[in-house]
Write a protein that holds these residues in place. Structure first.
Motif, PDB file in Angstrom:
ATOM      1  N   CYS A  13     -10.325  23.396  53.529  1.00 55.17           N
ATOM      2  CA  CYS A  13     -11.783  23.460  53.500  1.00 55.17           C
ATOM      3  C   CYS A  13     -12.295  22.045  53.259  1.00 55.17           C
ATOM      4  N   GLN A  20     -16.455  18.367  50.564  1.00 50.73           N
ATOM      5  CA  GLN A  20     -17.755  18.633  49.947  1.00 50.73           C
ATOM      6  C   GLN A  20     -17.814  20.023  49.327  1.00 50.73           C
ATOM      7  N   LYS A  21     -17.140  20.992  49.942  1.00 46.29           N
ATOM      8  CA  LYS A  21     -17.116  22.351  49.385  1.00 46.29           C
ATOM      9  C   LYS A  21     -16.450  22.353  48.002  1.00 46.29           C
ATOM     10  N   ASP A  51     -18.763  20.483  45.516  1.00 44.64           N
ATOM     11  CA  ASP A  51     -19.894  21.334  45.134  1.00 44.64           C
ATOM     12  C   ASP A  51     -19.467  22.404  44.133  1.00 44.64           C
ATOM     13  N   ALA A  52     -18.282  22.968  44.333  1.00 45.55           N
ATOM     14  CA  ALA A  52     -17.776  23.982  43.396  1.00 45.55           C
ATOM     15  C   ALA A  52     -17.526  23.369  42.018  1.00 45.55           C
TER      16      ALA A  52
END
Length: 139
Positions: free
Chosen positions: A13, A16-17, A20-21
């Motif tokens: 993934c 950035q994902k 962000d998490a």
């Protein structure tokens, strides 16, 4: 290796994902409900404090978000004395884009443990990091 405990993991993934998490500082309870019973966050961004309890242990632990930079570096510290015996705990998560569009995650920490020898604490922390990384990638 600059850290006592450290895992390196590739996830499919975008970087950035994962960043962000991590920045959703209170999401730890959602990401690891097997171990985290409650979590609340005071403030936001660098300097935010998350206060949480572990399943089966009413003691509240607190961590402070120390650094969040460029969607690539994230760090936090334990700021309260705790029955886990971890002192001077500081963790750093580094994220790098991978050629396949995924992300390479390195999560490491340094600390002193009053309760367990390093040989026992390291696998516990490494397992926690792997679980959290995998949970963030699944979301």
């Amino acid at each position: 290796m600059p850290y006592k405990a450290q895992v390196q993991r590739h996830v499919r993934c975008p970087r950035q994902k994962i960043f962000d998490a991590l920045m959703d500082f209170g999401a730890i309870a959602r990401l690891d409900p097997e171990h985290i019973a409650t979590c609340r966050v005071e403030g936001e961004g660098v300097g935010a404090i998350r206060r949480f309890t572990l399943v089966g242990n009413p003691e509240e632990l607190a961590e402070r978000l120390e650094c969040a930079f460029d969607g690539r570096v994230f760090s936090y510290s334990v700021i309260t004395p705790n029955s886990l015996g971890l002192e001077y705990y500081h963790a750093v998560v580094m994220l790098e884009d991978a050629a396949d569009g995924g992300c390479d995650v390195t999560w490491g920490s340094n600390w002193f443990s009053r309760n367990l020898p390093d040989a026992e604490m390291v696998p516990l922390l490494n397992a926690m990091y792997v679980n959290l990384i995998d949970a963030m990638a699944r979301e």
